[in-house]
Motif scaffolding. Structure first.
Motif, PDB file in Angstrom:
ATOM      1  N   TRP A 154       0.842  -1.195   0.000  1.00  0.00           N
ATOM      2  CA  TRP A 154       0.000   0.000   0.000  1.00  0.00           C
ATOM      3  C   TRP A 154       0.874   1.241   0.000  1.00  0.00           C
ATOM      4  CZ3 TRP A 154       1.072  -2.922   4.300  1.00  0.00           C
ATOM      5  CH2 TRP A 154       1.688  -2.267   5.372  1.00  0.00           C
ATOM      6  N   GLY A 155       0.233   2.384  -0.220  1.00  0.00           N
ATOM      7  CA  GLY A 155       0.894   3.669  -0.068  1.00  0.00           C
ATOM      8  C   GLY A 155       0.312   4.401   1.126  1.00  0.00           C
ATOM      9  N   ASP A 156       1.159   5.095   1.873  1.00  0.00           N
ATOM     10  CA  ASP A 156       0.676   5.778   3.076  1.00  0.00           C
ATOM     11  C   ASP A 156      -0.174   7.002   2.756  1.00  0.00           C
ATOM     12  OD1 ASP A 156       1.810   4.020   4.908  1.00  0.00           O
ATOM     13  OD2 ASP A 156       3.740   5.062   4.885  1.00  0.00           O
ATOM     14  N   ASP A 157      -0.063   7.532   1.537  1.00  0.00           N
ATOM     15  CA  ASP A 157      -0.839   8.710   1.155  1.00  0.00           C
ATOM     16  C   ASP A 157      -2.099   8.285   0.404  1.00  0.00           C
ATOM     17  OD1 ASP A 157      -1.398  11.429   0.978  1.00  0.00           O
ATOM     18  OD2 ASP A 157      -0.305  11.676  -0.912  1.00  0.00           O
ATOM     19  N   ASP A 158      -2.771   7.269   0.941  1.00  0.00           N
ATOM     20  CA  ASP A 158      -3.961   6.696   0.304  1.00  0.00           C
ATOM     21  C   ASP A 158      -5.198   7.145   1.077  1.00  0.00           C
ATOM     22  OD1 ASP A 158      -6.030   5.114  -0.667  1.00  0.00           O
ATOM     23  OD2 ASP A 158      -4.807   3.312  -0.820  1.00  0.00           O
ATOM     24  N   SER A 159      -5.946   8.066   0.491  1.00  0.00           N
ATOM     25  CA  SER A 159      -7.163   8.555   1.140  1.00  0.00           C
ATOM     26  C   SER A 159      -8.398   7.784   0.689  1.00  0.00           C
ATOM     27  CB  SER A 159      -7.362  10.051   0.839  1.00  0.00           C
ATOM     28  OG  SER A 159      -7.435  10.280  -0.561  1.00  0.00           O
ATOM     29  N   ASN A 160      -8.266   6.928  -0.330  1.00  0.00           N
ATOM     30  CA  ASN A 160      -9.395   6.128  -0.805  1.00  0.00           C
ATOM     31  C   ASN A 160      -9.609   4.883   0.050  1.00  0.00           C
ATOM     32  OD1 ASN A 160      -8.135   7.579  -3.307  1.00  0.00           O
ATOM     33  ND2 ASN A 160     -10.260   7.142  -3.878  1.00  0.00           N
ATOM     34  N   THR A 161      -8.529   4.186   0.323  1.00  0.00           N
ATOM     35  CA  THR A 161      -8.580   3.029   1.230  1.00  0.00           C
ATOM     36  C   THR A 161      -7.521   3.263   2.305  1.00  0.00           C
ATOM     37  OG1 THR A 161      -7.041   1.776  -0.177  1.00  0.00           O
ATOM     38  CG2 THR A 161      -9.387   1.447  -0.550  1.00  0.00           C
ATOM     39  N   PRO A 162      -7.831   4.095   3.300  1.00  0.00           N
ATOM     40  CA  PRO A 162      -6.833   4.436   4.318  1.00  0.00           C
ATOM     41  C   PRO A 162      -6.188   3.188   4.908  1.00  0.00           C
ATOM     42  CG  PRO A 162      -8.822   5.753   4.591  1.00  0.00           C
ATOM     43  CD  PRO A 162      -9.140   4.725   3.554  1.00  0.00           C
ATOM     44  N   PRO A 163      -4.866   3.131   4.931  1.00  0.00           N
ATOM     45  CA  PRO A 163      -4.188   1.904   5.362  1.00  0.00           C
ATOM     46  C   PRO A 163      -4.587   1.430   6.752  1.00  0.00           C
ATOM     47  CG  PRO A 163      -2.638   3.376   4.291  1.00  0.00           C
ATOM     48  CD  PRO A 163      -3.915   4.147   4.427  1.00  0.00           C
ATOM     49  N   GLU A 164      -4.830   2.365   7.681  1.00  0.00           N
ATOM     50  CA  GLU A 164      -5.142   1.945   9.046  1.00  0.00           C
ATOM     51  C   GLU A 164      -6.465   1.189   9.125  1.00  0.00           C
ATOM     52  OE1 GLU A 164      -6.370   6.329   8.571  1.00  0.00           O
ATOM     53  OE2 GLU A 164      -4.688   5.025   7.995  1.00  0.00           O
ATOM     54  N   ASP A 165      -7.362   1.401   8.164  1.00  0.00           N
ATOM     55  CA  ASP A 165      -8.644   0.702   8.154  1.00  0.00           C
ATOM     56  C   ASP A 165      -8.670  -0.469   7.179  1.00  0.00           C
ATOM     57  OD1 ASP A 165      -9.889   2.377  10.029  1.00  0.00           O
ATOM     58  OD2 ASP A 165     -10.391   3.855   8.477  1.00  0.00           O
ATOM     59  N   ASN A 166      -7.605  -0.638   6.448  1.00  0.00           N
ATOM     60  CA  ASN A 166      -7.616  -1.633   5.381  1.00  0.00           C
ATOM     61  C   ASN A 166      -6.331  -2.455   5.334  1.00  0.00           C
ATOM     62  OD1 ASN A 166     -10.250  -1.024   3.808  1.00  0.00           O
ATOM     63  ND2 ASN A 166      -9.363   1.007   4.095  1.00  0.00           N
ATOM     64  N   ALA A 167      -5.306  -1.955   4.677  1.00  0.00           N
ATOM     65  CA  ALA A 167      -4.085  -2.749   4.499  1.00  0.00           C
ATOM     66  C   ALA A 167      -3.502  -3.226   5.822  1.00  0.00           C
ATOM     67  CB  ALA A 167      -3.043  -1.938   3.719  1.00  0.00           C
ATOM     68  N   HIS A 168      -3.496  -2.346   6.835  1.00  0.00           N
ATOM     69  CA  HIS A 168      -2.933  -2.734   8.128  1.00  0.00           C
ATOM     70  C   HIS A 168      -3.731  -3.876   8.758  1.00  0.00           C
ATOM     71  CE1 HIS A 168      -0.893   1.461   8.822  1.00  0.00           C
ATOM     72  NE2 HIS A 168      -0.488   0.856   7.717  1.00  0.00           N
ATOM     73  N   LEU A 169      -5.056  -3.858   8.576  1.00  0.00           N
ATOM     74  CA  LEU A 169      -5.880  -4.931   9.130  1.00  0.00           C
ATOM     75  C   LEU A 169      -5.554  -6.263   8.467  1.00  0.00           C
ATOM     76  CD1 LEU A 169      -9.420  -3.308   9.479  1.00  0.00           C
ATOM     77  CD2 LEU A 169      -7.748  -3.729  11.264  1.00  0.00           C
ATOM     78  N   TYR A 170      -5.485  -6.256   7.157  1.00  0.00           N
ATOM     79  CA  TYR A 170      -5.154  -7.493   6.445  1.00  0.00           C
ATOM     80  C   TYR A 170      -3.768  -7.990   6.868  1.00  0.00           C
ATOM     81  CZ  TYR A 170      -9.109  -6.708   3.236  1.00  0.00           C
ATOM     82  OH  TYR A 170     -10.364  -6.541   2.696  1.00  0.00           O
ATOM     83  N   ARG A 171      -2.810  -7.083   6.929  1.00  0.00           N
ATOM     84  CA  ARG A 171      -1.441  -7.456   7.324  1.00  0.00           C
ATOM     85  C   ARG A 171      -1.415  -8.036   8.730  1.00  0.00           C
ATOM     86  NH1 ARG A 171       2.047  -2.514   8.930  1.00  0.00           N
ATOM     87  NH2 ARG A 171       0.464  -2.644  10.576  1.00  0.00           N
ATOM     88  N   ASP A 172      -2.116  -7.398   9.663  1.00  0.00           N
ATOM     89  CA  ASP A 172      -2.020  -7.789  11.066  1.00  0.00           C
ATOM     90  C   ASP A 172      -2.842  -9.027  11.399  1.00  0.00           C
ATOM     91  OD1 ASP A 172      -0.389  -5.587  11.405  1.00  0.00           O
ATOM     92  OD2 ASP A 172      -1.968  -4.317  12.260  1.00  0.00           O
ATOM     93  N   LEU A 173      -3.936  -9.260  10.682  1.00  0.00           N
ATOM     94  CA  LEU A 173      -4.831 -10.360  11.033  1.00  0.00           C
ATOM     95  C   LEU A 173      -4.519 -11.652  10.288  1.00  0.00           C
ATOM     96  CD1 LEU A 173      -8.212  -8.404  11.245  1.00  0.00           C
ATOM     97  CD2 LEU A 173      -6.940  -9.415  13.142  1.00  0.00           C
ATOM     98  N   ILE A 174      -4.030 -11.569   9.066  1.00  0.00           N
ATOM     99  CA  ILE A 174      -3.706 -12.789   8.316  1.00  0.00           C
ATOM    100  C   ILE A 174      -2.378 -13.332   8.828  1.00  0.00           C
ATOM    101  CG2 ILE A 174      -3.196 -13.740   6.040  1.00  0.00           C
ATOM    102  CD1 ILE A 174      -5.019 -11.580   4.841  1.00  0.00           C
TER     103      ILE A 174
END
Length: 287
Positions: free
Chosen positions: A218-238
């Protein structure tokens, strides 16, 4: 090698625009230029996009010997008409990819033990769904009924308003319950999620139960799919996920092949993708 275009018909699902007809999908197939049976990577585009958006991934994978295939998800592609169902009923996307795999098994010489999937944004969720990620029926149902805010969808403003004008609360509840079932496809052995979407709409325990290797970027400057609500969840839970930001100035749409990419994000991710799938799909599984 250039892709071939084919139309797939899903006789188990009606067309949203013409319910008397079957669901039609346009697929892009990059036949392998390597040994057969071929390893396979299937691709899922972002919301409102199309298969060709990820040609920048398809070509290097194809050059590396993979058969690569994608579909335009009906109602959610600029190659089709935009329909409220295509933007709302997320789970149908995984079924599109399973139909694509059925076609590849029937019509191409592929190795069914060596199949991976990659997706961008809504397509990132799609890959997670193929691996076992499931919709949280309570959250999805509340969102459909307008009780909690829905993620913003630039391609379809007023999405929930349009949905609620077409379906009753009882119908939406039933649809959410149907969509909360597992859409996993055990033929998919590994996955890559690029700026994945709708992380907060999934059951955390379903992501925790994914047992295969997953790459999250992901990119940290992503306002469409904010990483804290999306990429970070997938990374941390899988459990076997490896997640990494591509930079503090990297936004959402850099993953589209027709957008500016001054810092070379796409070539970097393409190289990672080829390496990841080559590593994990290089030998036949015996289980």
């Amino acid at each position: 090698m250039s892709p071939e275009t084919v139309q797939l018909r899903d006789r188990s699902r009606p067309s949203w625009s013409t319910p008397a007809q079957h669901r039609l999908l346009q697929a892009r197939i990059w036949p392998t230029n390597g040994p057969t049976p071929a390893p396979v990577v299937v691709l899922s585009h972002g919301t409102g996009g199309a298969g060709e958006d990820l040609d920048w991934l398809a070509k290097p994978l194809n050059d590396a010997g993979f058969l690569v295939a994608s579909v335009d998800h009906p109602g959610n592609s600029y190659n089709d008409e935009y329909l409220v169902e295509g933007f709302s009923f997320a789970w149908e996307r995984a079924r599109d990819i399973s139909l694509l795999l059925d076609y590849l098994v029937a019509e191409h010489d592929i190795d069914v033990d060596r199949i991976g999937a990659a997706g961008f944004s809504f397509g990132g969720y799609t890959v997670a769904a193929l691996l076992g990620g499931r919709i949280d029926v309570d959250i999805m149902g509340a969102m459909f009924r307008g009780l909690i805010p829905a993620p913003e969808v630039p391609e379809f403003p007023d999405l929930i308003k349009a949905l609620r004008s077409k379906y009753s609360d009882a119908e939406l509840t039933s649809l959410a319950e149907s969509g909360a079932r597992s859409m996993s496809d055990t033929r998919v052995r590994v996955g890559i999620l690029l700026a994945p979407a709708i992380g907060r709409l999934l059951l955390p325990r379903s992501l925790q139960q994914i047992s295969v290797p997953v790459l999250v970027r992901w990119g940290d400057d992503d306002s469409n799919t904010p990483p804290e609500d999306n990429a970070h969840l997938y990374r941390d839970l899988i459990p076997h996920a490896h997640g990494e930001s591509l930079g503090s100035d990297v936004g959402h749409y850099v993953f589209l092949g027709d957008r500016e990419d001054a810092t070379g994000v796409r070539p970097h991710v393409a190289a990672e993708t080829v390496e990841f799938f080559t590593s994990h799909l290089s030998v036949r599984h015996t289980d």
